[in-house]
Design an enzyme around this catalytic site. Structure first.
Site, PDB file in Angstrom:
ATOM      1  N   HIS A 109       0.845  -1.201   0.000  1.00 23.14           N
ATOM      2  CA  HIS A 109       0.000   0.000   0.000  1.00 23.14           C
ATOM      3  C   HIS A 109       0.880   1.251   0.000  1.00 23.14           C
ATOM      4  O   HIS A 109       1.670   1.456   0.909  1.00 23.14           O
ATOM      5  CB  HIS A 109      -0.941  -0.005   1.209  1.00 23.14           C
ATOM      6  CG  HIS A 109      -2.128  -0.894   1.006  1.00 23.14           C
ATOM      7  ND1 HIS A 109      -3.379  -0.588   1.457  1.00 23.14           N
ATOM      8  CD2 HIS A 109      -2.246  -2.077   0.356  1.00 23.14           C
ATOM      9  CE1 HIS A 109      -4.227  -1.546   1.103  1.00 23.14           C
ATOM     10  NE2 HIS A 109      -3.554  -2.463   0.448  1.00 23.14           N
ATOM     11  N   TYR A 113      -9.643   5.629   6.752  1.00 28.07           N
ATOM     12  CA  TYR A 113      -9.880   5.963   8.157  1.00 28.07           C
ATOM     13  C   TYR A 113     -10.864   7.124   8.159  1.00 28.07           C
ATOM     14  O   TYR A 113     -10.567   8.177   7.585  1.00 28.07           O
ATOM     15  CB  TYR A 113      -8.597   6.426   8.847  1.00 28.07           C
ATOM     16  CG  TYR A 113      -7.549   5.357   9.088  1.00 28.07           C
ATOM     17  CD1 TYR A 113      -6.651   4.979   8.089  1.00 28.07           C
ATOM     18  CD2 TYR A 113      -7.423   4.755  10.338  1.00 28.07           C
ATOM     19  CE1 TYR A 113      -5.670   4.022   8.338  1.00 28.07           C
ATOM     20  CE2 TYR A 113      -6.432   3.804  10.594  1.00 28.07           C
ATOM     21  CZ  TYR A 113      -5.570   3.435   9.583  1.00 28.07           C
ATOM     22  OH  TYR A 113      -4.598   2.496   9.834  1.00 28.07           O
ATOM     23  N   PRO A 132      -5.477   0.545  18.367  1.00 28.12           N
ATOM     24  CA  PRO A 132      -5.108   0.067  17.034  1.00 28.12           C
ATOM     25  C   PRO A 132      -5.141   1.115  15.920  1.00 28.12           C
ATOM     26  O   PRO A 132      -4.782   0.808  14.781  1.00 28.12           O
ATOM     27  CB  PRO A 132      -6.144  -1.035  16.762  1.00 28.12           C
ATOM     28  CG  PRO A 132      -7.297  -0.717  17.636  1.00 28.12           C
ATOM     29  CD  PRO A 132      -6.743  -0.022  18.838  1.00 28.12           C
ATOM     30  N   LYS A 178       0.021   0.070  15.018  1.00 22.04           N
ATOM     31  CA  LYS A 178       1.383  -0.043  15.544  1.00 22.04           C
ATOM     32  C   LYS A 178       1.631  -1.245  16.460  1.00 22.04           C
ATOM     33  O   LYS A 178       2.786  -1.572  16.752  1.00 22.04           O
ATOM     34  CB  LYS A 178       1.736   1.238  16.329  1.00 22.04           C
ATOM     35  CG  LYS A 178       1.900   2.454  15.447  1.00 22.04           C
ATOM     36  CD  LYS A 178       3.212   2.401  14.692  1.00 22.04           C
ATOM     37  CE  LYS A 178       3.269   3.323  13.508  1.00 22.04           C
ATOM     38  NZ  LYS A 178       3.229   2.660  12.212  1.00 22.04           N
ATOM     39  N   TYR A 198       3.452   6.601  10.179  1.00 18.74           N
ATOM     40  CA  TYR A 198       2.649   5.454   9.742  1.00 18.74           C
ATOM     41  C   TYR A 198       3.526   4.366   9.112  1.00 18.74           C
ATOM     42  O   TYR A 198       3.325   3.176   9.359  1.00 18.74           O
ATOM     43  CB  TYR A 198       1.559   5.911   8.763  1.00 18.74           C
ATOM     44  CG  TYR A 198       0.459   4.891   8.566  1.00 18.74           C
ATOM     45  CD1 TYR A 198      -0.614   4.815   9.455  1.00 18.74           C
ATOM     46  CD2 TYR A 198       0.497   3.982   7.507  1.00 18.74           C
ATOM     47  CE1 TYR A 198      -1.618   3.875   9.291  1.00 18.74           C
ATOM     48  CE2 TYR A 198      -0.511   3.039   7.338  1.00 18.74           C
ATOM     49  CZ  TYR A 198      -1.563   2.994   8.219  1.00 18.74           C
ATOM     50  OH  TYR A 198      -2.561   2.065   8.066  1.00 18.74           O
TER      51      TYR A 198
HETATM   52  C1  PHB Z   1      -6.613  -4.153  10.082  1.00 15.97           C
HETATM   53  O1  PHB Z   1      -6.547  -4.378   8.859  1.00 15.97           O
HETATM   54  O2  PHB Z   1      -7.041  -5.015  10.871  1.00 15.97           O
HETATM   55  C2  PHB Z   1      -6.188  -2.835  10.603  1.00 15.97           C
HETATM   56  C3  PHB Z   1      -5.680  -1.889   9.721  1.00 15.97           C
HETATM   57  C4  PHB Z   1      -5.304  -0.643  10.197  1.00 15.97           C
HETATM   58  C5  PHB Z   1      -5.418  -0.360  11.536  1.00 15.97           C
HETATM   59  C6  PHB Z   1      -5.915  -1.296  12.424  1.00 15.97           C
HETATM   60  C7  PHB Z   1      -6.315  -2.547  11.958  1.00 15.97           C
HETATM   61  O3  PHB Z   1      -5.058   0.880  11.976  1.00 15.97           O
END
Ligand code: PHB
Ligand code: APR
Length: 398
Positions: A76, A205, A297, A301, A393
């Site tokens: 990504h 997000y 989450p 991280k 990130y």
């Molecule tokens: C996930 O794909 O489970 C995932 C992705 C990004 C995050 C948290 C979980 O910030």
């Protein structure tokens, strides 16, 4: 008294931290044994996050367990932030001189590591009960446990506490030897794994009045999505239809985003917490991963931080066994914590930026809500602000 055996590094916990440590030590010719409370199917079935920093991918390659990751991992180059009725792409590669992340489930990382350990003749004791660390303030630490009705003693030079937040190792330390820092958040994530194509090519997000939402994925046919819910939420209040509806509301079902529905393979609630225990070492006992720290989450991280702890610990153990030097072992806690606190900061910041905070105890959050909008607006319009997000990130250097 039971049976005795001996190894160099006794590892408690067969999550990604314990497994990577054991496998890297094997690569460098150092012996270890992993003691795990649960059975193999349970450990391999847990659904967790799935964004790997480049440093994590490099460590898995160094450990010789990246073949499937290199084939199936999704690269990504960016992700999207949605909020204030706008969307903005964070171009990770452009903002960081070409750095990217790889989407590959932690569940798959765990399976690959277990397969590699067992193929190399590594010892993992699943269903080890009553694991207890002893004498770690001496040069002769040992672990006791029981397995299939027999009692065992495992002597070792070093104990690695990789047993997660609820593990026994941190809890075994004298109270006055550990200082804890904690923040619980007034919300949780309801996560689903669904047999459906992802909502977009990249992660989204979203900050929304109804609460945060995240659209992620595991493959071209499996989606992983989350919606903010209350921390004491009852899963039975969330029918599949309600979850899809909330996702559509919060993410927006417009051009480039389509919430594709499909049968759910998993549905669970993740509490949100920030936690750090200092120091990460006491005598011969070294904590790593969730045993020492938790991040919410939102910044993806948790796994990556466990992996960077293991990087420092492996370097220190190799230097101890091959060069007879305790210098890196003595510096382990400080080195690991320096990176931990930066990841704690980023995870706390992403969480604070994107979630809807409830008005608690009659407190009016009108000002904080405007601040949140202003910060999202600033992020979407400032190259400097986006660079800060991207740098964190993709993962700060080890
Ligand atoms: C996930 O794909 O489970 C995932 C992705 C990004 C995050 C948290 C979980 O910030
Ligand atoms: N005895 C033996 N094993 C134990 C004990 C115990 N008393 N307590 C816990 N364990 C085991 C758990 O069953 C689990 O398999 O320790 C393991 C810890 O693994 P994780 O919780 O996955 O922690 P870690 O390896 O540090 O991985 C960190 O996992 O929780 C996520 O967000 C976190 O992504 C991050 C990653």
């Amino acid at each position: 008294m039971g049976r005795s055996h001996r190894t160099q590094v006794g590892i408690v916990g067969c999550g990604p931290a314990g497994l990577l440590l054991s496998q890297l030590l094997h690569v460098y010719g150092i012996e270890s044994v992993i003691l795990e409370r649960k059975d193999r199917a349970y450990v391999e079935g847990r659904i967790r996050a799935g964004v790997l920093e480049q440093g994590t991918v490099d460590l898995l390659r160094e450990a010789g367990v990246a073949d499937r990751l290199d084939r199936e991992g999704l690269i990504h180059n960016g992700f999207e932030i949605a909020g204030n009725r706008r969307r903005h792409r964070i171009a990770l590669d452009e903002l960081t001189d070409g750095k990217v992340v790889t989407v590959y489930g932690q569940t798959e990382v765990t399976k690959d590591l277990i397969a590699a350990r067992l193929a190399a003749g590594g010892e993992i004791v699943f269903e080890a009960d009553a694991v207890t660390p002893h004498d770690f303030d001496s040069a002769k630490p040992f672990l006791t446990y029981s397995h299939q009705g027999e009692n065992y003693r495992l002597d070792c030079d070093i104990i690695a506490g990789c047993d997660g937040f609820h593990g026994i190792c941190r809890q075994s330390l004298p109270k006055e030897a550990v200082r804890s820092f904690e923040r619980a958040y007034p919300f949780a994530w309801l996560g689903i794994l669904a047999q459906a194509a992802p909502a977009a090519d990249e992660l989204i997000y979203a900050h929304h009045d109804r609460g945060f939402a995240l659209c992620s994925m595991r493959s071209e046919t499996i989606s992983r999505h989350y919606v903010q819910c209350s921390p004491d939420e009852d899963l039975s209040n969330w029918s599949d239809a309600r979850i899809w509806d909330e996702l559509r509301h919060r993410i927006g079902d417009t051009d480039g985003h389509h919430i594709n529905e499909g049968p759910l393979l998993d549905k669970s609630i993740t509490p949100m917490r920030s936690f750090v225990a200092e120091p990460m070492r006491h005598g011969a006992l070294y904590l790593a991963g969730d045993a020492a720290h938790i991040v919410p989450p939102t910044g993806a991280k948790g796994l990556n931080l466990a992996m960077s702890d293991i990087h420092y610990l492996t370097r220190a153990l190799v230097s101890f066994y091959k060069k007879n030097s305790t210098d890196l072992l003595d510096r382990y806690s400080d080195q690991a914590l320096a990176r931990v606190w930066k990841a704690e900061r980023f995870s706390w910041w992403m969480t604070s930026l994107l979630h809807k905070f409830p008005n608690e105890g009659g407190y009016d959050r009108a000002f904080e809500n405007r601040m949140q909008e202003a910060e999202i607006e600033y992020l979407m319009s400032s190259h400097a602000a986006q660079t800060v997000v991207a740098e964190n990130y993709v993962g700060l250097p080890f």
